[in-house]
Motif scaffolding. Sequence first.
Motif, mmCIF file in Angstrom:
data_model
loop_
_atom_site.group_PDB
_atom_site.id
_atom_site.type_symbol
_atom_site.label_atom_id
_atom_site.label_comp_id
_atom_site.label_asym_id
_atom_site.label_seq_id
_atom_site.Cartn_x
_atom_site.Cartn_y
_atom_site.Cartn_z
ATOM 1 N N HIS A 56 35.486 44.009 44.799
ATOM 2 C CA HIS A 56 36.219 45.226 44.418
ATOM 3 C C HIS A 56 36.556 46.076 45.647
ATOM 4 O O HIS A 56 36.673 47.289 45.542
ATOM 5 C CB HIS A 56 35.378 46.033 43.430
ATOM 6 C CG HIS A 56 34.998 45.261 42.196
ATOM 7 N ND1 HIS A 56 35.880 45.051 41.165
ATOM 8 C CD2 HIS A 56 33.847 44.634 41.849
ATOM 9 C CE1 HIS A 56 35.285 44.334 40.225
ATOM 10 N NE2 HIS A 56 34.064 44.070 40.615
ATOM 11 N N SER A 59 39.681 48.309 45.413
ATOM 12 C CA SER A 59 39.857 48.986 44.134
ATOM 13 C C SER A 59 39.627 50.485 44.235
ATOM 14 O O SER A 59 39.948 51.215 43.311
ATOM 15 C CB SER A 59 38.912 48.395 43.100
ATOM 16 O OG SER A 59 39.118 47.008 42.992
ATOM 17 N N ALA A 126 36.528 35.498 40.188
ATOM 18 C CA ALA A 126 36.064 36.612 39.353
ATOM 19 C C ALA A 126 34.552 36.546 39.222
ATOM 20 O O ALA A 126 33.953 35.469 39.269
ATOM 21 C CB ALA A 126 36.712 36.556 37.974
ATOM 22 N N HIS A 129 30.908 38.151 33.765
ATOM 23 C CA HIS A 129 30.605 39.250 32.855
ATOM 24 C C HIS A 129 29.444 38.770 31.986
ATOM 25 O O HIS A 129 29.614 37.950 31.085
ATOM 26 C CB HIS A 129 31.827 39.602 32.009
ATOM 27 C CG HIS A 129 32.898 40.302 32.779
ATOM 28 N ND1 HIS A 129 32.885 41.657 33.018
ATOM 29 C CD2 HIS A 129 34.004 39.840 33.402
ATOM 30 C CE1 HIS A 129 33.931 42.010 33.728
ATOM 31 N NE2 HIS A 129 34.624 40.920 33.993
ATOM 32 N N ASP A 694 39.290 35.698 33.537
ATOM 33 C CA ASP A 694 39.233 37.030 34.154
ATOM 34 C C ASP A 694 40.089 37.132 35.415
ATOM 35 O O ASP A 694 39.748 37.870 36.338
ATOM 36 C CB ASP A 694 37.782 37.401 34.471
ATOM 37 C CG ASP A 694 37.134 38.162 33.320
ATOM 38 O OD1 ASP A 694 37.798 38.355 32.290
ATOM 39 O OD2 ASP A 694 35.971 38.562 33.455
ATOM 40 N N THR A 784 38.520 42.024 27.994
ATOM 41 C CA THR A 784 38.315 42.688 29.279
ATOM 42 C C THR A 784 39.574 43.365 29.802
ATOM 43 O O THR A 784 39.536 44.511 30.261
ATOM 44 C CB THR A 784 37.818 41.665 30.327
ATOM 45 O OG1 THR A 784 36.616 41.073 29.852
ATOM 46 C CG2 THR A 784 37.548 42.349 31.658
ATOM 47 N N TRP A 785 40.708 42.657 29.740
ATOM 48 C CA TRP A 785 41.960 43.151 30.293
ATOM 49 C C TRP A 785 43.103 42.912 29.316
ATOM 50 O O TRP A 785 43.058 41.993 28.481
ATOM 51 C CB TRP A 785 42.299 42.412 31.585
ATOM 52 C CG TRP A 785 41.888 43.046 32.866
ATOM 53 C CD1 TRP A 785 42.179 44.298 33.311
ATOM 54 C CD2 TRP A 785 41.128 42.426 33.916
ATOM 55 N NE1 TRP A 785 41.653 44.494 34.570
ATOM 56 C CE2 TRP A 785 41.003 43.367 34.963
ATOM 57 C CE3 TRP A 785 40.557 41.178 34.077
ATOM 58 C CZ2 TRP A 785 40.331 43.103 36.147
ATOM 59 C CZ3 TRP A 785 39.884 40.901 35.252
ATOM 60 C CH2 TRP A 785 39.764 41.855 36.279
ATOM 61 N N PRO A 801 42.487 47.775 32.093
ATOM 62 C CA PRO A 801 41.102 47.432 31.742
ATOM 63 C C PRO A 801 40.735 47.972 30.362
ATOM 64 O O PRO A 801 41.082 49.107 30.015
ATOM 65 C CB PRO A 801 40.288 48.119 32.840
ATOM 66 C CG PRO A 801 41.132 49.256 33.297
ATOM 67 C CD PRO A 801 42.559 48.819 33.137
ATOM 68 N N ASP A 805 34.334 48.195 33.663
ATOM 69 C CA ASP A 805 33.834 47.440 34.806
ATOM 70 C C ASP A 805 34.919 46.782 35.645
ATOM 71 O O ASP A 805 34.593 46.091 36.608
ATOM 72 C CB ASP A 805 32.880 46.345 34.322
ATOM 73 C CG ASP A 805 31.621 46.920 33.723
ATOM 74 O OD1 ASP A 805 31.493 48.145 33.694
ATOM 75 O OD2 ASP A 805 30.767 46.140 33.292
ATOM 76 N N VAL A 806 36.173 46.918 35.272
ATOM 77 C CA VAL A 806 37.235 46.232 35.999
ATOM 78 C C VAL A 806 38.354 47.217 36.324
ATOM 79 O O VAL A 806 38.399 48.329 35.791
ATOM 80 C CB VAL A 806 37.794 45.039 35.191
ATOM 81 C CG1 VAL A 806 36.764 43.934 35.080
ATOM 82 C CG2 VAL A 806 38.234 45.485 33.790
ATOM 83 N N GLU A 807 39.268 46.785 37.186
ATOM 84 C CA GLU A 807 40.260 47.688 37.746
ATOM 85 C C GLU A 807 41.571 47.685 36.971
ATOM 86 O O GLU A 807 41.904 46.736 36.266
ATOM 87 C CB GLU A 807 40.573 47.291 39.201
ATOM 88 C CG GLU A 807 39.389 47.255 40.124
ATOM 89 C CD GLU A 807 38.785 45.875 40.251
ATOM 90 O OE1 GLU A 807 38.206 45.600 41.299
ATOM 91 O OE2 GLU A 807 38.901 45.068 39.293
#
Length: 876
Positions: A56, A59, A126, A129, A694, A784-785, A801, A805-807
């Motif tokens: 990350h 990010s 990735a 998760h 992911d 997740t996305w 997201p 937890d993700v961008e």
Amino acid sequence: MKGVKALLFMTGERLAEVFRSPGQTLDAFSNFARCYFYALAFWSLITAKLLHLYAHLYSLPGSQFVIWGITFFFQDVAMLLFLRIIAQRGRTRPLAALGALVLIPFSLIVSGMAAANFSVYVFTGAEIHWKQAKSFTNDAAAIRTLLTGLTGFLVGEAIIVAAAILTGRFVHRVAGGLLHVLAWPLRWLFGRVSTCLSPLRSRLNIFPIRNQYKDLPDPEVYERIALEDDYLNDTPDDESDDAYDAHSSKWDSRPITDRPLPRVLILGAFSLFLLLRILRPPDSVLLFLSGTLPLTTVFQGGHRGSPVDISGVPLGYSYLDGAETLHPPPKWSWMPKDPGPGFRDWEPETHALHYDGAKNPLHISNLQEPLLKPVQKAIADNNLKIKHVVLLKLESARADIFPLRNDSFMRERIAGSYQDNQIPEDVLERIANLTPTANYLTGFDTGFGQDNGIQRSRKAYGGLSARNAYTTSTYTLKSLEGTLCGVSPLVADLNREFEHHIYQPCMPQVFDMLSRQPEITNKTDDFTLWPWHSIWMQSVTETYDNQDKLTPKLGYFDKQTKETIEHPDAKHFPPKTEEVNYYGYADTELKEYIRDAIDDAESNHERLFLTHLTGTTHHPWGLPNNAYEQIMGSNKGHNEDLNRYLNTIGFVDGWLQTILDILEEKGVADETLLVMAGDHGLSLPNDGGITPYDNPHVGNFQVPIVFAHPKLPPIEIKAPVSSIQIVPSIIDLLIESSSIPKDTSNVARDIRSLYEGQSLIRPLIQERDGKKDWQFTVMNTGGTWLSVRSAARPELRLVIPLINDVEWRFSDLTKDPNEDKPIMRFNLADMAHTLQKKYDDEILRWLFDAVYVANWWVKENWDRYGYNPHPKHHDR
């Protein structure tokens, strides 16, 4: 070599200790275990955190990384200090055993987690998760998938174990020294308090005064550190390391941790560390980056009141508030009393609600538009007839390899593997002829100048081919619903659709409903009156992630899969080749079964809807007899994987030609509509990703979509489209080509009106009256996305997201067509601030529109499926 010698020496030392008395042997093992397992936990936590931050790295704005970067290790440091207290030498063996019961399992578990995370990151780009991981452990086919990363796991584990063995004593003693310094203020404070209270204790004759070093608030913790912790002792465990030797200085006999300067430096640094942690803003992004590996299994993701964080969207967005698309289904006179699968919402006693496109504020219909002129002409000439439909779902099919073109990124990627970017002539001819069938079916100009065999020996097959198509999901099983049911997949991790209400009838169920109409019979030579028969085929397993429960839900009950073709009672048993990957056999194992399906349909006067999911182009890209040709110039990096992938692309292209030959052989080619769509792309040539898991890269989203029929001229669709448009396009083409009898066509028209996707055989509408045609892709694995683009501005792409937890990820494909440098930020405010500096206000408005629309759409998606994302509640 020095490291190996040191390792052998230390091993010999340990073996020598075994020959002492049993007590000494036990102590020797205890000394080794304390150091080794503590170092194992240390390196596992630290390497996992470094990988986490590296993943990350771009990010957060650089300034935030500089200011708060050290605080991201706070949880890891706290856990390591606690483990160091457990890992010190105990007064009694029971206490040592108790500490071992905590330290040893913990260190083994976190080292396994760190190695697994390393392996997954190397192979997929990735992180794991961990809340999703439990979904794989109960699936035998998924376990086989996970085992492909076993080599990476073993390498990662070996590195951590070696580091722990080689540095065990040093890490253990340094941590002990730091703990000794950090405990000094407490010892000093307790000593002052003890001195003040000593007169009172003497008078009362209670609590006799003890040695200063023993008067500690916690006799099981700080007394051990102060009195006899092993960083101060010259024990066999510490003989080879003098980092904290009590006599390492001629002018100061005190241990280094008891000297003023080291104390000041260590306590000062730690105080600054604590101060920064206290001052750090309570931002969920910073908390996520700070998470230590074991706690990610508990706190990963976090609860959100809204599926999309819209806290940064300006006021004024309200045009979707209160809008609902679920309403009572329309009343149709032709609907049977028992509607059957796919049409359960029409059962009178259920009082169910159904999706209504007219009530969807995002829906744009193009059914009122005329047919495309080339389609209209083919129908007017009375040439276009459709008896059978064959739908091919192409595994891992990138848009730029269907066909492989001379001006594509893939061609450049191949050239980059050769010296001076010069592809040898024999290899150039090989790649020019890698996908001749795809070239034949689409009619696209590949741009290869020379005459390359069959590449130039025949005119295009005919049909519609999309240049700019996205999948509805980068997860195969979710992609099926988009292609076969004309719906957006459920926004939830993995295959959950089989447990919920798929809100539109799928193609087999549509064909079944058409077959139940009064005029349908097989006692005629007019094929338009024949009933339909749907069959599913794949040469790989259907047990992965409950696919065997999903295909019946989609309307398929006649199936050929790995499990059926390797059964001793199978008609063409045994399989002709070995398994080519961990899912099953090469696609060519289905050749005779396809012949049988056509023969049975013709002899029974049935119309065939054959759906085939290919599997050979899935990792690890195995081929029968390992018949690979050299395409890439070197095997460095991911080139070997890419070489294997391209070879399987060529293999499947040949398989498509075999299917065309079978249709010709059976005399049904001129009356068969061949529909092809990729389930998802593959970013392997871009970033080395071997799976879309992911991975938000655009290479995982772009897929081919082709409607091939020899009586259609080649038609290129340049407008941005999605695989959600395939079902309404098939029904539309059947209606307009008079391939459905007159009375039944009214039924088909009513069903066609249900779907949200526009028909591909009519002019496509990107925007109408300020309303944009938004296209959504549910990313692998689903929860997740979410990827969003609008057909009006297809070059702009936003990945949103759905967990903390993700961008966020923004791309402008006009400036960055291969998405080499996407803009990634951990919150919408930072993303908006960045875009404001790089673009004009129009792009900023597009961003806020996309976010607002996506938030409404996700909640709508859940309602349509009757899905509740909160586990404590029951789904509808």
